[in-house]
Design a protein around this motif. Sequence first.
Motif, mmCIF file in Angstrom:
data_model
loop_
_atom_site.group_PDB
_atom_site.id
_atom_site.type_symbol
_atom_site.label_atom_id
_atom_site.label_comp_id
_atom_site.label_asym_id
_atom_site.label_seq_id
_atom_site.Cartn_x
_atom_site.Cartn_y
_atom_site.Cartn_z
ATOM 1 N N ARG A 11 0.516 -0.984 -0.032
ATOM 2 C CA ARG A 11 0.100 0.004 -0.067
ATOM 3 C C ARG A 11 1.112 1.591 0.304
ATOM 4 N N PHE A 12 0.116 2.202 -0.231
ATOM 5 C CA PHE A 12 1.262 3.281 -0.347
ATOM 6 C C PHE A 12 0.112 4.914 -0.210
ATOM 7 N N GLU A 13 1.042 5.902 0.330
ATOM 8 C CA GLU A 13 -0.291 6.952 0.986
ATOM 9 C C GLU A 13 -0.252 7.145 -0.668
ATOM 10 N N ARG A 14 -1.578 8.258 -0.831
ATOM 11 C CA ARG A 14 -2.504 8.415 -1.759
ATOM 12 C C ARG A 14 -1.538 9.842 -2.645
ATOM 13 N N SER A 15 -1.434 10.666 -1.508
ATOM 14 C CA SER A 15 0.313 11.950 -1.663
ATOM 15 C C SER A 15 1.034 11.609 -2.558
ATOM 16 N N GLU A 16 1.789 10.563 -1.765
ATOM 17 C CA GLU A 16 2.985 10.128 -2.531
ATOM 18 C C GLU A 16 2.854 9.426 -4.318
ATOM 19 N N GLU A 18 0.134 10.290 -6.091
ATOM 20 C CA GLU A 18 0.085 11.988 -6.723
ATOM 21 C C GLU A 18 1.314 12.268 -6.854
ATOM 22 N N GLU A 19 2.265 12.993 -6.295
ATOM 23 C CA GLU A 19 3.511 13.118 -6.210
ATOM 24 C C GLU A 19 4.600 13.226 -7.067
ATOM 25 N N GLU A 70 -3.957 3.814 -4.644
ATOM 26 C CA GLU A 70 -3.285 3.829 -4.240
ATOM 27 C C GLU A 70 -2.985 2.420 -3.280
ATOM 28 N N ARG A 71 -4.228 0.914 -3.062
ATOM 29 C CA ARG A 71 -3.661 0.260 -2.630
ATOM 30 C C ARG A 71 -2.848 -0.622 -3.570
#
Length: 183
Positions: A3-8, A10-11, A86-87
């Motif tokens: 899983r990854f942070e959505r903000s990461e 998006e960046e 992000e999942r």
Amino acid sequence: MARFERSELEEMVRRWVAENKRCEEKGDWKPLAEMYTEDATYGWNYGPKQEFMSVGRDEIRDYALGQEMLGLEGWTYPYQEFVIDERSGTVIGFWKQVNEGTRADGRHYSPEGIGGSWFRYGGDFQWSWQRDFFDFGNVSAMFLDMITDNALSPGMHQRIERSVSRDPLPGWYRIGESPVPLW
């Protein structure tokens, strides 16, 4: 899958789009290689008989972003939309392929249909996997129009001559024979 942070993610997309624009302006896509993990793979289908695959950052730089982009100077690939999961760390970007030249009616040469890239994020602002997809029939038709209209650049003429020669090009494989499966 991680899983990854959505903000990461998006960046990552923001950085990717910015670097793409910079590379388009320079006419050199090789610097994008730094946005892939060392062991990343990048491939696409070239119609019913061939596919392309680069394995590792060096092959991505030399073949996918070097050899395969030769003759495409003056082209842009503006992204239209992104879908981010992000999942799974999966990103799909839909893009157009647009030539700086125009048809007699004033429209830029650009294939009809949908083009895109399917990415897997590897962390640290790098892709670990990319697969491109595009409408091969429409791309072929557009290039035929450009040939008929005498609208190909010298670099594109060289690209076509290179790709139809009997000499095998690095990264090109018969369907199902690449070192990494396309899908």
